[in-house]
Motif scaffolding. Sequence first.
Motif, PDB file in Angstrom:
ATOM      1  N   ASN A  58      -5.527   3.091  -7.433  1.00 17.24           N
ATOM      2  CA  ASN A  58      -4.547   2.018  -7.307  1.00 17.24           C
ATOM      3  C   ASN A  58      -3.887   1.608  -6.003  1.00 17.24           C
ATOM      4  N   ARG A  59      -4.474   2.272  -4.904  1.00 14.49           N
ATOM      5  CA  ARG A  59      -3.715   2.106  -3.654  1.00 14.49           C
ATOM      6  C   ARG A  59      -4.450   0.903  -2.872  1.00 14.49           C
ATOM      7  N   TRP A  60      -3.472  -0.059  -2.308  1.00 10.81           N
ATOM      8  CA  TRP A  60      -4.114  -1.048  -1.375  1.00 10.81           C
ATOM      9  C   TRP A  60      -3.167  -0.965  -0.132  1.00 10.81           C
ATOM     10  N   ILE A  61      -4.096  -1.046   0.783  1.00 13.98           N
ATOM     11  CA  ILE A  61      -3.305  -0.986   2.118  1.00 13.98           C
ATOM     12  C   ILE A  61      -3.411  -2.377   3.118  1.00 13.98           C
ATOM     13  N   HIS A  62      -2.425  -2.471   4.047  1.00 12.08           N
ATOM     14  CA  HIS A  62      -2.650  -3.304   5.193  1.00 12.08           C
ATOM     15  C   HIS A  62      -3.114  -2.490   6.265  1.00 12.08           C
TER      16      HIS A  62
END
Length: 218
Positions: free
Chosen positions: A122-126
């Motif tokens: 579920n992780r999203w990053i910049h």
Amino acid sequence: MRPYVALLIGAPGGGKGTIGKYIVRDFDFRHVSTGDLLRQNIAMESPAGKEAAHFIARGRLVPDLIIIELVATELRRGAQRLLLDGFPRTAPQAASLDASTPVAAAINLDIPHAVIVERLGNRWIHGPSGRTYSYDFSPPKVRGIDDETGDLLIQREDDEPSTVEARLRTYREQTRPVVDHYRKRGILASFEGTESKVIYDAVKRFLDSDIRRHAAQP
Ligand code: G5P
Ligand code: MG
């Protein structure tokens, strides 16, 4: 005053970055994450980044010499309070740190591996900053968009489930002995749980008292 150096260790996805951010918010620490440093080097296409990329993509550790050199540069920059996130992860890395830098505390985040596998999906990053989101736990203001820059969020290549399994295996084989090393030295503080906010309450109490203890030492 002597610098206070703390380590944030524990399995991949255990909340080092999340809890590191809370620590920086409440205490005056410089937060250095070796994973973030490596991803910045990959984006810049530096020699270290080019060499590291294929290890990271396979869920393996980057060779010690590259990491030790990157961290040495950060240590030379100095800080009154320094938080090393994701370093050391091998016995040679721990030995090299022991030789150069007195460590006050090793904060170990002990999270069940089943919880980790679900979180990382579920992780999203910049990418450029390493800012981390997840839609259930720490959602961005606008789905898919970084709060500060408006850039599109991406998923980390190494958060793909089979790579997460490889990272957890690497952790068990190579990093658990590092946890034992700090336990034997008497500076390990372990925190078990499944929710970063709850764990952080205990970490905060620990740091409040350990920073005072450190300052009072001759
Ligand atoms: P990294 O970048 O250090 P990992 O694998 O150690 O990577 P990672 O994945 O960055 O650790 P984390 O920082 O421990 O995880 O966890 P996080 O990002 O805070 O939280 C994970 C997710 O869970 C996020 O989406 C977060 O929002 C969510 N979350 C947090 N808390 C909660 C909660 O309470 N509830 C819920 N629902 N969600 C939550 O290293 C990457 C690679 O670089 C190399 C290796 O190849 C490594 O695999 N590397 C090194 N190689 C050699 N030596 C070193 N010292 C190296 N350091 C890095
Ligand atoms: Mg991290």
